[in-house]
Design a protein around this motif. Structure first.
Motif, PDB file in Angstrom:
ATOM      1  N   TYR A   1       0.852  -1.196   0.000  1.00 29.73           N
ATOM      2  CA  TYR A   1       0.000   0.000   0.000  1.00 29.73           C
ATOM      3  C   TYR A   1       0.885   1.243   0.000  1.00 29.73           C
ATOM      4  CZ  TYR A   1       1.209  -0.340   4.965  1.00 29.73           C
ATOM      5  OH  TYR A   1       1.899  -0.456   6.151  1.00 29.73           O
ATOM      6  N   PRO A   2       0.427   2.320  -0.617  1.00 26.93           N
ATOM      7  CA  PRO A   2       1.223   3.553  -0.648  1.00 26.93           C
ATOM      8  C   PRO A   2       1.199   4.237   0.719  1.00 26.93           C
ATOM      9  CG  PRO A   2      -0.899   3.916  -1.682  1.00 26.93           C
ATOM     10  CD  PRO A   2      -0.821   2.446  -1.370  1.00 26.93           C
ATOM     11  N   THR A   3       2.352   4.703   1.145  1.00 26.40           N
ATOM     12  CA  THR A   3       2.457   5.468   2.378  1.00 26.40           C
ATOM     13  C   THR A   3       2.686   6.942   2.088  1.00 26.40           C
ATOM     14  OG1 THR A   3       3.386   3.535   3.480  1.00 26.40           O
ATOM     15  CG2 THR A   3       3.674   5.633   4.587  1.00 26.40           C
ATOM     16  N   THR A   4       3.387   7.206   0.997  1.00 26.95           N
ATOM     17  CA  THR A   4       3.639   8.598   0.589  1.00 26.95           C
ATOM     18  C   THR A   4       3.488   8.711  -0.920  1.00 26.95           C
ATOM     19  OG1 THR A   4       5.228   8.858   2.399  1.00 26.95           O
ATOM     20  CG2 THR A   4       5.266  10.518   0.663  1.00 26.95           C
ATOM     21  N   VAL A   5       2.815   9.756  -1.353  1.00 24.80           N
ATOM     22  CA  VAL A   5       2.679  10.058  -2.776  1.00 24.80           C
ATOM     23  C   VAL A   5       3.130  11.505  -3.000  1.00 24.80           C
ATOM     24  CG1 VAL A   5       0.780   8.431  -3.144  1.00 24.80           C
ATOM     25  CG2 VAL A   5       0.270  10.791  -2.488  1.00 24.80           C
ATOM     26  N   VAL A   6       3.359  11.836  -4.254  1.00 27.14           N
ATOM     27  CA  VAL A   6       3.719  13.201  -4.617  1.00 27.14           C
ATOM     28  C   VAL A   6       2.517  13.826  -5.309  1.00 27.14           C
ATOM     29  CG1 VAL A   6       5.366  14.694  -5.804  1.00 27.14           C
ATOM     30  CG2 VAL A   6       6.100  12.456  -4.959  1.00 27.14           C
ATOM     31  N   ILE A   7       2.086  14.973  -4.800  1.00 24.46           N
ATOM     32  CA  ILE A   7       0.958  15.675  -5.406  1.00 24.46           C
ATOM     33  C   ILE A   7       1.414  17.050  -5.895  1.00 24.46           C
ATOM     34  CG2 ILE A   7      -0.768  14.489  -4.010  1.00 24.46           C
ATOM     35  CD1 ILE A   7      -0.948  17.024  -2.259  1.00 24.46           C
ATOM     36  N   VAL A   8       0.651  17.587  -6.808  1.00 23.46           N
ATOM     37  CA  VAL A   8       0.959  18.902  -7.351  1.00 23.46           C
ATOM     38  C   VAL A   8      -0.336  19.686  -7.478  1.00 23.46           C
ATOM     39  CG1 VAL A   8       0.759  18.093  -9.752  1.00 23.46           C
ATOM     40  CG2 VAL A   8       2.097  20.152  -9.250  1.00 23.46           C
ATOM     41  N   ASN A   9      -0.258  20.994  -7.270  1.00 31.09           N
ATOM     42  CA  ASN A   9      -1.400  21.866  -7.493  1.00 31.09           C
ATOM     43  C   ASN A   9      -1.673  21.900  -8.998  1.00 31.09           C
ATOM     44  OD1 ASN A   9      -2.736  24.491  -8.206  1.00 31.09           O
ATOM     45  ND2 ASN A   9      -2.768  24.716  -5.989  1.00 31.09           N
ATOM     46  N   ALA A  10      -2.885  21.521  -9.393  1.00 29.85           N
ATOM     47  CA  ALA A  10      -3.219  21.400 -10.813  1.00 29.85           C
ATOM     48  C   ALA A  10      -3.025  22.716 -11.566  1.00 29.85           C
ATOM     49  CB  ALA A  10      -4.656  20.913 -10.967  1.00 29.85           C
ATOM     50  N   LYS A  11      -3.354  23.826 -10.907  1.00 30.53           N
ATOM     51  CA  LYS A  11      -3.197  25.135 -11.556  1.00 30.53           C
ATOM     52  C   LYS A  11      -1.719  25.459 -11.761  1.00 30.53           C
ATOM     53  CE  LYS A  11      -7.518  26.922  -9.619  1.00 30.53           C
ATOM     54  NZ  LYS A  11      -8.142  27.945  -8.731  1.00 30.53           N
ATOM     55  N   PHE A  12      -0.912  25.118 -10.761  1.00 23.79           N
ATOM     56  CA  PHE A  12       0.531  25.330 -10.885  1.00 23.79           C
ATOM     57  C   PHE A  12       1.092  24.464 -12.007  1.00 23.79           C
ATOM     58  CE2 PHE A  12       4.903  24.157  -9.966  1.00 23.79           C
ATOM     59  CZ  PHE A  12       5.496  25.383  -9.717  1.00 23.79           C
ATOM     60  N   ALA A  13       0.639  23.211 -12.074  1.00 21.31           N
ATOM     61  CA  ALA A  13       1.128  22.290 -13.102  1.00 21.31           C
ATOM     62  C   ALA A  13       0.773  22.776 -14.502  1.00 21.31           C
ATOM     63  CB  ALA A  13       0.561  20.898 -12.865  1.00 21.31           C
ATOM     64  N   GLN A  14      -0.427  23.298 -14.648  1.00 24.11           N
ATOM     65  CA  GLN A  14      -0.866  23.786 -15.959  1.00 24.11           C
ATOM     66  C   GLN A  14      -0.043  24.996 -16.401  1.00 24.11           C
ATOM     67  OE1 GLN A  14      -4.994  24.911 -16.118  1.00 24.11           O
ATOM     68  NE2 GLN A  14      -5.016  25.090 -18.342  1.00 24.11           N
TER      69      GLN A  14
END
Length: 316
Positions: free
Chosen positions: A212-225
């Protein structure tokens, strides 16, 4: 069937060839835990800053996913390492979040104080159990364990008191006998074990045989765009950090220990880190099936009314 999503060369190429970024700073959130080792290694070795070039990296330490997602919601964080629980909550609440990559799997254990008298999950009845924060990944996992053993939190009419304690502070909490047990991410579980406390829930028995995942990497969608090149650069640096951890475990342990000392004032015995590393897997893969199951546990824990469809939140 488990669906694994890997950052591909095509993804990186498409991102890199997109429109030029506008941001002059990348604001990164992370925790001082081994489960966030790719972040710690990337910071200690300068991997992230080198990849970003002239764009400044502003790294901010958090003690829990709850506080990090609050900062994310306030627009104070662009990219973050965080547990799946808070990330899923953010998606369910309509935040502009995208799952960018995996970071670690397993790496959390349930440790009981050596004089607590607890020998099994059922013995948690009437006890005080610490988690990093209410609503975080370990809290959700603990509530599932309680449910599987016909136990309930005191707030829900049961006898188990769940209390938030920052992972780096659990050693002091055990020493002062303020808590009887903790479901905690590494390396703090291994550090407690080195002091003679007992693991009654290994990374494999906590949930899903450790897959199972314990840590993931997320990004602000607006920043990514708006900043596809920066996202691509960071993703490559993250991938490089994970590769370094898996190819050079001794070097990775040294880098992690150096960061933990800077962030928490605690330098761990290399043997403690070795044990903690052995309980944790580092990967860039995103296991959508496991994330979907976790979303259901989030509902079971009472933190959401329904489980969101996470597929649209995976950045392709």
């Amino acid at each position: 069937m488990t669906r694994l999503i890997r950052p591909t060369l095509l993804t990186l190429t498409l991102l890199t060839t997109a429109a030029a970024q506008d941001a002059q700073t990348v604001r990164l959130g992370f925790f001082p835990n081994l489960t966030h080792a790719p972040a710690l290694v990337g910071l200690e070795r300068g991997t992230f800053q080198k990849a970003l070039g002239k764009v400044k990296l502003d790294a901010k330490e958090f003690v829990s996913g709850t506080t990090l997602t609050e900062a994310f919601a306030a627009g104070q964080i662009d990219i973050a390492y965080v547990g799946p629980g808070p990330a899923i909550n953010a998606a369910g609440r309509g935040m502009p979040v995208q799952f960018l990559a995996g970071a670690s799997e397993a790496g959390a254990v349930l440790v009981v104080r050596k004089d607590s008298g607890i020998k099994s999950y059922k013995d948690l009845a009437g006890k005080i159990v610490a988690v990093p924060s209410l609503g975080n990944t370990q809290d959700i996992s603990l509530r599932h364990i309680l449910n599987e053993n016909s136990l309930k939190p005191r707030a829900d009419g049961g006898t188990v008191t769940i209390t938030p304690v920052a992972p780096a502070d659990v050693l002091a909490a055990f020493a002062a006998k303020r808590v009887d047990a903790t479901l905690v991410p590494e390396p703090w579980g291994a550090a407690l074990e080195a002091q003679g406390h007992k693991v009654i829930g290994s990374e494999k028995t906590v949930w899903r045989d450790g897959k199972y995942p314990t840590t993931v990497v997320i990004v602000n969608a607006k920043f990514a765009q708006a900043n596809p090149q920066l996202v691509a650069a960071f993703l490559k640096a993250h991938t490089d950090a994970v590769a370094f951890i898996n190819k050079s475990p001794v070097g990775a342990q040294t880098a992690v220990n150096a960061q933990l000392l800077k962030l928490t004032g605690t330098k761990l015995d290399p043997r403690v880190l070795q044990r903690a590393f052995a309980r944790t897997r580092f990967t860039t893969n995103l296991d959508l099936a496991a994330l979907t199951e976790y979303a259901k546990l989030n509902v079971e824990a009472g933190y959401a009314r329904s489980a969101p469809d996470l597929a649209p939140f995976i950045r392709k």
